[in-house]
Scaffold this motif. Structure first.
Motif, PDB file in Angstrom:
ATOM      1  N   VAL A 237      76.944 -51.581  40.161  1.00 11.44           N
ATOM      2  CA  VAL A 237      76.684 -50.250  40.740  1.00 11.44           C
ATOM      3  C   VAL A 237      75.193 -50.081  40.992  1.00 11.44           C
ATOM      4  O   VAL A 237      74.372 -50.264  40.076  1.00 11.44           O
ATOM      5  CB  VAL A 237      77.190 -49.125  39.824  1.00 11.44           C
ATOM      6  N   SER A 238      74.832 -49.744  42.235  1.00 12.98           N
ATOM      7  CA  SER A 238      73.436 -49.511  42.609  1.00 12.98           C
ATOM      8  C   SER A 238      73.320 -48.161  43.300  1.00 12.98           C
ATOM      9  O   SER A 238      74.281 -47.662  43.907  1.00 12.98           O
ATOM     10  CB  SER A 238      72.934 -50.617  43.542  1.00 12.98           C
ATOM     11  N   ALA A 239      72.135 -47.592  43.212  1.00 12.55           N
ATOM     12  CA  ALA A 239      71.842 -46.329  43.885  1.00 12.55           C
ATOM     13  C   ALA A 239      70.569 -46.483  44.698  1.00 12.55           C
ATOM     14  O   ALA A 239      69.662 -47.245  44.322  1.00 12.55           O
ATOM     15  CB  ALA A 239      71.667 -45.197  42.872  1.00 12.55           C
ATOM     16  N   THR A 240      70.499 -45.776  45.809  1.00 11.27           N
ATOM     17  CA  THR A 240      69.312 -45.835  46.656  1.00 11.27           C
ATOM     18  C   THR A 240      68.980 -44.462  47.194  1.00 11.27           C
ATOM     19  O   THR A 240      69.866 -43.619  47.386  1.00 11.27           O
ATOM     20  CB  THR A 240      69.513 -46.820  47.833  1.00 11.27           C
ATOM     21  N   LEU A 241      67.690 -44.221  47.417  1.00 10.98           N
ATOM     22  CA  LEU A 241      67.190 -42.999  48.023  1.00 10.98           C
ATOM     23  C   LEU A 241      66.125 -43.373  49.041  1.00 10.98           C
ATOM     24  O   LEU A 241      65.376 -44.342  48.853  1.00 10.98           O
ATOM     25  CB  LEU A 241      66.577 -42.054  46.983  1.00 10.98           C
ATOM     26  N   SER A 242      66.039 -42.603  50.118  1.00  6.78           N
ATOM     27  CA  SER A 242      64.963 -42.783  51.093  1.00  6.78           C
ATOM     28  C   SER A 242      64.545 -41.419  51.614  1.00  6.78           C
ATOM     29  O   SER A 242      65.356 -40.480  51.662  1.00  6.78           O
ATOM     30  CB  SER A 242      65.400 -43.692  52.250  1.00  6.78           C
ATOM     31  N   TYR A 243      63.290 -41.336  52.000  1.00  7.79           N
ATOM     32  CA  TYR A 243      62.765 -40.063  52.513  1.00  7.79           C
ATOM     33  C   TYR A 243      61.787 -40.360  53.641  1.00  7.79           C
ATOM     34  O   TYR A 243      60.952 -41.264  53.536  1.00  7.79           O
ATOM     35  CB  TYR A 243      62.054 -39.281  51.419  1.00  7.79           C
ATOM     36  N   ARG A 244      61.922 -39.609  54.719  1.00  8.36           N
ATOM     37  CA  ARG A 244      60.976 -39.697  55.826  1.00  8.36           C
ATOM     38  C   ARG A 244      60.252 -38.372  55.961  1.00  8.36           C
ATOM     39  O   ARG A 244      60.881 -37.316  56.093  1.00  8.36           O
ATOM     40  CB  ARG A 244      61.705 -40.003  57.148  1.00  8.36           C
ATOM     41  N   VAL A 245      58.939 -38.429  55.935  1.00  6.02           N
ATOM     42  CA  VAL A 245      58.131 -37.237  56.155  1.00  6.02           C
ATOM     43  C   VAL A 245      57.526 -37.328  57.545  1.00  6.02           C
ATOM     44  O   VAL A 245      56.903 -38.327  57.899  1.00  6.02           O
ATOM     45  CB  VAL A 245      57.032 -37.082  55.078  1.00  6.02           C
ATOM     46  N   GLY A 246      57.773 -36.294  58.349  1.00  8.11           N
ATOM     47  CA  GLY A 246      57.326 -36.325  59.727  1.00  8.11           C
ATOM     48  C   GLY A 246      55.976 -35.670  59.914  1.00  8.11           C
ATOM     49  O   GLY A 246      55.677 -34.646  59.296  1.00  8.11           O
ATOM     50  N   ASN A 247      55.169 -36.265  60.759  1.00  9.62           N
ATOM     51  CA  ASN A 247      53.907 -35.655  61.171  1.00  9.62           C
ATOM     52  C   ASN A 247      54.116 -34.953  62.512  1.00  9.62           C
ATOM     53  O   ASN A 247      55.234 -34.723  62.939  1.00  9.62           O
ATOM     54  CB  ASN A 247      52.812 -36.722  61.240  1.00  9.62           C
ATOM     55  N   GLY A 248      53.053 -34.614  63.194  1.00  7.43           N
ATOM     56  CA  GLY A 248      53.157 -33.874  64.439  1.00  7.43           C
ATOM     57  C   GLY A 248      53.853 -34.658  65.543  1.00  7.43           C
ATOM     58  O   GLY A 248      53.754 -35.883  65.629  1.00  7.43           O
ATOM     59  N   LEU A 249      54.562 -33.927  66.397  1.00  8.26           N
ATOM     60  CA  LEU A 249      55.206 -34.482  67.584  1.00  8.26           C
ATOM     61  C   LEU A 249      54.804 -33.609  68.756  1.00  8.26           C
ATOM     62  O   LEU A 249      55.124 -32.414  68.785  1.00  8.26           O
ATOM     63  CB  LEU A 249      56.726 -34.503  67.422  1.00  8.26           C
ATOM     64  N   ASP A 250      54.053 -34.169  69.704  1.00 10.52           N
ATOM     65  CA  ASP A 250      53.495 -33.397  70.814  1.00 10.52           C
ATOM     66  C   ASP A 250      54.176 -33.748  72.126  1.00 10.52           C
ATOM     67  O   ASP A 250      54.540 -34.900  72.370  1.00 10.52           O
ATOM     68  CB  ASP A 250      51.993 -33.675  70.962  1.00 10.52           C
ATOM     69  N   ALA A 251      54.326 -32.738  72.965  1.00 12.38           N
ATOM     70  CA  ALA A 251      54.778 -32.915  74.346  1.00 12.38           C
ATOM     71  C   ALA A 251      53.576 -32.728  75.256  1.00 12.38           C
ATOM     72  O   ALA A 251      52.909 -31.688  75.197  1.00 12.38           O
ATOM     73  CB  ALA A 251      55.865 -31.907  74.684  1.00 12.38           C
ATOM     74  N   ARG A 252      53.298 -33.718  76.101  1.00 13.83           N
ATOM     75  CA  ARG A 252      52.090 -33.687  76.914  1.00 13.83           C
ATOM     76  C   ARG A 252      52.420 -33.862  78.396  1.00 13.83           C
ATOM     77  O   ARG A 252      53.307 -34.639  78.757  1.00 13.83           O
ATOM     78  CB  ARG A 252      51.122 -34.794  76.487  1.00 13.83           C
ATOM     79  N   ILE A 253      51.720 -33.132  79.209  1.00 17.01           N
ATOM     80  CA  ILE A 253      51.729 -33.335  80.651  1.00 17.01           C
ATOM     81  C   ILE A 253      50.340 -33.817  81.026  1.00 17.01           C
ATOM     82  O   ILE A 253      49.361 -33.102  80.829  1.00 17.01           O
ATOM     83  CB  ILE A 253      52.096 -32.047  81.403  1.00 17.01           C
ATOM     84  N   ARG A 254      50.293 -35.038  81.515  1.00 15.55           N
ATOM     85  CA  ARG A 254      49.022 -35.734  81.688  1.00 15.55           C
ATOM     86  C   ARG A 254      48.333 -35.791  80.326  1.00 15.55           C
ATOM     87  O   ARG A 254      48.881 -36.351  79.402  1.00 15.55           O
ATOM     88  CB  ARG A 254      48.172 -35.082  82.772  1.00 15.55           C
TER      89      ARG A 254
END
Length: 396
Positions: A237-254
């Motif tokens: 029996v094994s257990a696993t955990l994962s976590y992703r922490v997000g930084n900024g996500l920008d939408a750009r025109i030019r």
């Protein structure tokens, strides 16, 4: 967009570009009104689009139940710890959908390469992996017919709106098997893409009036960090955990930032039982904070946080040239991120598949099939889909 009372015709075929897997795109177009769902041809692609699991065909065969433990699915970076051989992996997964709105039915399809990956061992239990996977996809074409008044004359027109957009996750990861009972991992992610929208209007009187064409392009860039760990609780029996922490996500025109949000945070975990030789059983969960993207959405798009659960199994079947064929099955209940109302799109998914060894243990090919059913509560919209997966893993 023409008024919703006009007759809407759709001819749509989405294609997630394979040769541009490292720069796949995402759209910011507002979610369609309920009366326009049939025009888009999908409820899984509302808002910023359909979440692509980006997993190996092995995990697809269990409806996503193996993503936390699967070294070839770039979710949990600890899964690659202790890798003993270099692995090259590629998958394809076309999806064929049917949208039902009462008596109306519309069929659409998407061709995708959900993940490309290479992983190789370093030394002392350390392994390194680089991957590119799909994250969100929304590509479609709609055709509307109507009329326009020019110099007092009413002229029949046809307008074609073409959207090509998705977002991809490029990851570099390091995993370390500290000892036979414990692994950890760290990953760095770049989320990047672009969206191109083109609107063309043509007139019935082509001799006197030429067509008009407008287009625009939005690019996206964001980053995230993921961590993971796996521990053997007791024998089998094994257990696993994962976590992703997000930084900024920008939408750009030019070079100008038009809207900002964050890469959605994600928490996942699973339990695995492999105490029976040749078999693996898994149950798990996933929470994704899609509301982190709300700042980039229009007032018509609502981003819902998702809670997903799944269970799956892999067992050894008949032998082929001395190596077993692996048989897989799984079930998942998912919540999709984007909607046009306070109601959330919900999905149930069944999966099955096989893994066939070729060239002894130097390579293997996997096949999977999934059946997904999606419902938008509070509407007549229902969607069913078949997903067919094929993947190859080469171990030079």
């Amino acid at each position: 967009m023409m008024p919703a009372t006009l007759h809407v015709l759709l001819r749509r075929r989405a294609l997630a570009p394979s040769s541009r897997m490292l720069a796949v795109a995402l759209t910011t177009v507002a979610a369609l009104l309920p009366s326009q769902l049939h025009a888009q041809g999908t409820i899984s692609g509302l808002g910023f689009g359909n979440p692509i699991n980006g997993m190996s065909t092995r995990s697809s065969g269990t409806a996503g139940a193996f993503v936390e433990f699967d070294a070839l699915t770039p979710i949990n970076p600890s899964a690659i710890g202790g890798l003993s051989r270099t692995v090259l992996s590629a998958q394809v997964e076309p999806e064929h959908r049917t949208l039902s709105l009462g008596a109306l039915r519309e069929k659409t399809s998407s061709q995708r390469i959900p993940v490309l990956m290479v992983a190789f061992p370093a030394r002392r239990g350390v392994a390194v992996a680089f991957s590119a996977r799909g994250f969100l996809d929304r590509s479609y074409t709609t055709t509307t017919t109507g009329s326009a008044v020019i110099d007092g004359r009413t002229l029949p027109t046809s307008e074609v709106l073409t959207m090509r957009g998705a977002i991809g996750d490029i990851r570099g990861a390091v995993g370390w098997q500290i000892n036979p009972k414990f692994r950890v991992g760290l990953g760095g992610h770049i989320f990047t893409g672009d969206n191109t929208a083109a609107r063309e209007r043509t007139f019935a009187d082509t001799l006197r009036f030429g067509s008009t064409l407008d287009s625009s392009k939005v690019t996206y860039i964001g980053t995230a960090i993921s961590i993971g760990g796996e521990a053997q609780l007791f024998k089998g029996v094994s257990a696993t955990l994962s976590y992703r922490v997000g930084n900024g996500l920008d939408a750009r025109i030019r070079d100008t930032t038009r809207a900002s949000g964050s890469v959605p945070a994600r928490l996942g975990g699973a339990l695995r039982y492999d105490g029976i030789p040749g078999s693996v059983f898994t149950v798990g969960f996933e929470q994704v904070k899609w509301s982190d993207m709300q700042g980039m959405s229009s007032s018509r798009t609502i981003a819902h946080d998702a809670q997903n659960v799944y269970a799956g199994a892999e067992v050894a079947g008949p032998r082929l040239r001395g190596y077993p064929v692996m048989v897989r099955a799984g079930y998942a209940r998912n919540q999709l991120p984007f909607s046009i109302s306070a109601e959330q799109v919900k999905e149930t998914r069944f999966g099955g598949g096989v893994g066939i060894p070729i060239g002894r243990d130097a390579a293997s090919i996997d096949f999977s099939i999934q059946r997904a059913n999606r419902v938008l509560n509070g509407s007549l919209a229902k969607e069913s889909a078949w997903l067919f997966g094929a993947g190859i893993q080469i171990r030079p």
